[in-house]
Design an enzyme around this catalytic site. Sequence first.
Site: not given
Ligand code: DGY
Length: 332
Positions: A246, A275, A293
Amino acid sequence: MSQHTREAKVYVSRLLPEGAMQLLAKATEISEVRVNPRDRPATRRELREGIEWCDCLLCLLTDRIDAEAMDWGPNLRMIANYAVGYNNIDVEAATLRGIPVTNTPGVLTETAADLAWALIMACSRRVVESDTFLREGKFKGWGPLMYLGHDVHGKTLGIIGFGRIGYAVARRARGFDMRILYNGPRRADERLEKSVGAEYVDRKTLLKQADFVSLHPYLSPESTHLIGERELNHMKCTAYLINTSRGPVVDEQALVKALREGRIAGAGLDVFEDEPRTASGLTKCQNAVLLPHIASATVETRTAMGVLAASNIIDLLRGTRPRTVVNPEVLD
Ligand code: DGY
């Protein structure tokens, strides 16, 4: 567990792969499915309309589902997140309201690990930079000093966050004869460590020794800005930072500074602090590979995520325990 329910209404905050939509459409427990038809995240207002109307919400990591959003829904009884990470949902507020929250772990592990590796390779071998060079017509012939990168094989990989995805990244590293260091809130089971030859070290040691630092923690107050100026200064100037977890795990402005000053060799990022925005100056850094992402973005995995999220809803409506509940206490 709740009783078998008919006539449940499901709001899906963005169109998902067909397999998931079909599953919802065919479920006899669901009377109607509404989908945000736009090719962008639902606005707060659109989300509100959906939540006010539905019994079950199938949402995305781009939807902020806080206490206020939950209170829009007089009948809201389930939140199924289409992601493994669920930092977009106030789980505590959901638990207080007795609303189960589900996520999609497991089905995206290998795909996300593949992408972390794509970034490791792309950064170290300057794949994107040299592709651009060629497309711009600048390739005039082979050069002994052209686009020199760094080897991957035989190097040290440091993994921060040794959960499913971190472990899958480590497994792949074995094929590259790498030394594997890891750090996380706790030491993993010895058998797990041994299966990939991973060594638990403190974070500072990892940062100082790794040639590639790959981040896989869950986003929490503790992991926010886990990598900032001080941590970047611990890293070797020949090392690369890879983030597929993240965005807020990295202080992005500090990273831009480190990349500009050549304090680390490069970075491969699939996620960003705010983002879809990126920190000022980041896109100018040639030593960074930046992706929008897409760690779980394969046809197979996005379908599996959708099927899992939809199945969780259907299970609940059938009175069966959904497979991947993050606050199971609400069902006990
Ligand atoms: C998640 O599933 O947390 C991912 O970031 C999605 O791509």
